[in-house]
Design an enzyme around this catalytic site. Sequence first.
Site, PDB file in Angstrom:
ATOM      1  CB  SER A  45      34.406 -10.922  47.437  1.00 31.10           C
ATOM      2  OG  SER A  45      35.247 -11.427  46.460  1.00 31.10           O
ATOM      3  N   GLY A  86      37.914  -4.799  31.423  1.00 26.14           N
ATOM      4  CA  GLY A  86      36.740  -5.657  31.335  1.00 26.14           C
ATOM      5  C   GLY A  86      36.249  -5.910  32.741  1.00 26.14           C
ATOM      6  CG  HIS A  87      35.621  -3.158  35.373  1.00 31.05           C
ATOM      7  ND1 HIS A  87      35.602  -1.853  35.787  1.00 31.05           N
ATOM      8  CD2 HIS A  87      36.924  -3.508  35.318  1.00 31.05           C
ATOM      9  CE1 HIS A  87      36.858  -1.436  35.963  1.00 31.05           C
ATOM     10  NE2 HIS A  87      37.671  -2.422  35.670  1.00 31.05           N
ATOM     11  N   GLY A 127      33.220 -15.193  46.377  1.00 28.97           N
ATOM     12  CA  GLY A 127      32.499 -15.722  45.215  1.00 28.97           C
ATOM     13  C   GLY A 127      32.118 -14.590  44.294  1.00 28.97           C
ATOM     14  N   GLY A 139      45.859  -5.679  37.598  1.00 32.52           N
ATOM     15  CA  GLY A 139      44.510  -5.689  37.029  1.00 32.52           C
ATOM     16  C   GLY A 139      43.795  -6.992  37.341  1.00 32.52           C
ATOM     17  CG  ASP A 140      42.477  -9.088  34.920  1.00 36.64           C
ATOM     18  OD1 ASP A 140      41.576  -8.448  34.353  1.00 36.64           O
ATOM     19  OD2 ASP A 140      43.531  -9.423  34.366  1.00 36.64           O
ATOM     20  CE  LYS A 197      40.432  -2.510  38.244  1.00 40.09           C
ATOM     21  NZ  LYS A 197      41.261  -3.713  38.083  1.00 40.09           N
ATOM     22  CE  LYS A 237      34.129  -9.954  43.358  1.00 44.60           C
ATOM     23  NZ  LYS A 237      34.744 -11.267  43.326  1.00 44.60           N
ATOM     24  CG  ASN A 256      42.727  -0.860  28.405  1.00 44.20           C
ATOM     25  OD1 ASN A 256      41.750  -0.197  28.732  1.00 44.20           O
ATOM     26  ND2 ASN A 256      43.951  -0.509  28.728  1.00 44.20           N
ATOM     27  CB  THR A 281      47.891  -0.008  30.476  1.00 46.51           C
ATOM     28  OG1 THR A 281      47.022   0.443  29.438  1.00 46.51           O
ATOM     29  CG2 THR A 281      47.612   0.731  31.780  1.00 46.51           C
ATOM     30  CB  THR A 328      42.091 -10.658  25.252  1.00 43.36           C
ATOM     31  OG1 THR A 328      42.635 -11.052  26.518  1.00 43.36           O
ATOM     32  CG2 THR A 328      42.375  -9.188  25.006  1.00 43.36           C
ATOM     33  CD  GLN A 358      43.489  -0.649  32.257  1.00 45.29           C
ATOM     34  OE1 GLN A 358      43.546   0.541  32.479  1.00 45.29           O
ATOM     35  NE2 GLN A 358      42.557  -1.162  31.487  1.00 45.29           N
TER      36      GLN A 358
HETATM   37  P1  IMP Z   1      47.089  -2.243  26.699  1.00 42.81           P
HETATM   38  O1  IMP Z   1      46.477  -1.532  27.874  1.00 42.81           O
HETATM   39  O2  IMP Z   1      46.077  -2.915  25.819  1.00 42.81           O
HETATM   40  O3  IMP Z   1      48.043  -1.365  25.944  1.00 42.81           O
HETATM   41  O4  IMP Z   1      47.987  -3.448  27.273  1.00 42.81           O
HETATM   42  C1  IMP Z   1      49.148  -3.238  28.052  1.00 42.81           C
HETATM   43  C2  IMP Z   1      49.264  -4.270  29.158  1.00 42.81           C
HETATM   44  O5  IMP Z   1      48.223  -4.066  30.107  1.00 42.81           O
HETATM   45  C3  IMP Z   1      49.118  -5.717  28.682  1.00 42.81           C
HETATM   46  O6  IMP Z   1      49.945  -6.523  29.490  1.00 42.81           O
HETATM   47  C4  IMP Z   1      47.658  -6.037  28.972  1.00 42.81           C
HETATM   48  O7  IMP Z   1      47.430  -7.418  29.144  1.00 42.81           O
HETATM   49  C5  IMP Z   1      47.465  -5.269  30.258  1.00 42.81           C
HETATM   50  N1  IMP Z   1      46.082  -4.877  30.500  1.00 42.81           N
HETATM   51  C6  IMP Z   1      45.402  -3.867  29.925  1.00 42.81           C
HETATM   52  N2  IMP Z   1      44.162  -3.781  30.420  1.00 42.81           N
HETATM   53  C7  IMP Z   1      44.055  -4.751  31.344  1.00 42.81           C
HETATM   54  C8  IMP Z   1      42.999  -5.142  32.238  1.00 42.81           C
HETATM   55  O8  IMP Z   1      41.906  -4.565  32.294  1.00 42.81           O
HETATM   56  N3  IMP Z   1      43.289  -6.203  33.052  1.00 42.81           N
HETATM   57  C9  IMP Z   1      44.482  -6.818  33.039  1.00 42.81           C
HETATM   58  N4  IMP Z   1      45.491  -6.483  32.244  1.00 42.81           N
HETATM   59  C10 IMP Z   1      45.276  -5.448  31.401  1.00 42.81           C
END
Ligand code: IMP
Length: 416
Positions: free
Chosen positions: A403, A40-41, A405, A12-13, A16, A18, A38, A229, A291, A214
């Site tokens: 990318s 965050g784009h 930047g 994840g992160d 995506k 962008k 969960n 997740t 978070t 994710q």
């Molecule tokens: P959950 O999806 O909140 O149940 O979290 C399960 C795992 O997925 C944890 O390690 C979270 O930090 C990770 N996680 C969930 N959503 C994201 C995301 O959008 N980016 C990065 N890690 C994520």
Amino acid sequence: MPNTVLIGAQWGDEGKGKVVDVLARDADVVVRYQGGSNAGHTLEIGSERFVLHLVPSGVMYPEKLCIIGNGVVVDPLELKSEIEALMARGISLEGRFWVSDRAHAVLPYHRRQDTAREQRARPGQRLGTTQRGIGPAYADKAHRTGLRMGEFCRPGWEAKVQMRAEESGCADGAEMVATLREAAAFLAPFIADTTAQLHEEWRRGRTILFEGAQGTMLDVDHGTYPFVTSSNATAGGASTGTGLPPRAIERVVGVIKCYTTRVGEGPFPTELKDETGDLLRRRGREFGATTGRPRRCGWFDAVVARYAAAVNGVDYWALTKLDVLDECETIRVCVAYECDGRRLDRVPADAEALARCQPVYEEFPGWKMSTSGVRQYEDLPSAARAYVDALCRLTGVPLGLLSVGPDRASTFRLAI
Ligand code: IMP
């Protein structure tokens, strides 16, 4: 543009939001198919910064149809405030934004269960979830005790929510219902049979962009279970999560960072717990969009990337954040693991085995100059080009987009 699924190839992160924002230009429909708030784009457009959790990133283009598919779990309270925040910025969703009536709702007791489980967990068993109620909502779906968004359009959901809240040990079910009532009424006009809508769009030959959330290593089946997740973040999820058949998908783009990050617990073979890790975190602004947690940082892992390429059938990489490596003297890439005295070229299924894996590195010289103003591939320093070429060679996937930047201008398209 062919119908394209965009997935995260790491934990994840990867950036995506962008990349979706760039590809959405050529799409008619943008659809989310799994995960929930969960995600965050982050999008940076001009001097403005937007973080979207549920609404597809394509919403920034006024004419695009944006859909939350049946595979997503939707927190009604979060979705209402996200829509209101977009409207307050003059972004209209009327007539072009729909939520699947088959999508499951994340209810206040799910959030509570998520937090309670994390607090109760013994050391080593904590997952480090985002505490958005994602796991409990998907668990209820699989248990067949969930509430689907379509139910908010019919009478009777209140009694069900109150009963389920009480069964989950919450004494304040009635208050939960009261909090949800306003959100349910607000969202009802957006709830529709999106499977039928998507089929109609597909039949008419409109271009569909499937927006993954994710990443592959967080996929409930293919990731580092149990540190994952609760949804299928891989390309396969795009079909089950929208109701469109696999043959509606014509291309897969994997979004991948030039290094690796992870939030939450679980194995991470190339993690750097030293000043190089700090440098990546600082330069890459590696703090969670949902978070605010600092992300764990490490070198690029070509074993993970090859695995993601295989599981998703990646046609092109969208490679992000090359500029974050600008100050590095030497850059390392993990090309294999050493585990229990043996060399391993693939990701083991067992998270404990992955935790014992030591990375085998190949080294590349850094370029020690800024790439953030570069606007075409040919203008990159030769060492940077050599690094990017090596990532593509080691993973067997060509480069589609790069990318350097956070803003739209720093993202340049090559083959996609
Ligand atoms: P959950 O999806 O909140 O149940 O979290 C399960 C795992 O997925 C944890 O390690 C979270 O930090 C990770 N996680 C969930 N959503 C994201 C995301 O959008 N980016 C990065 N890690 C994520």
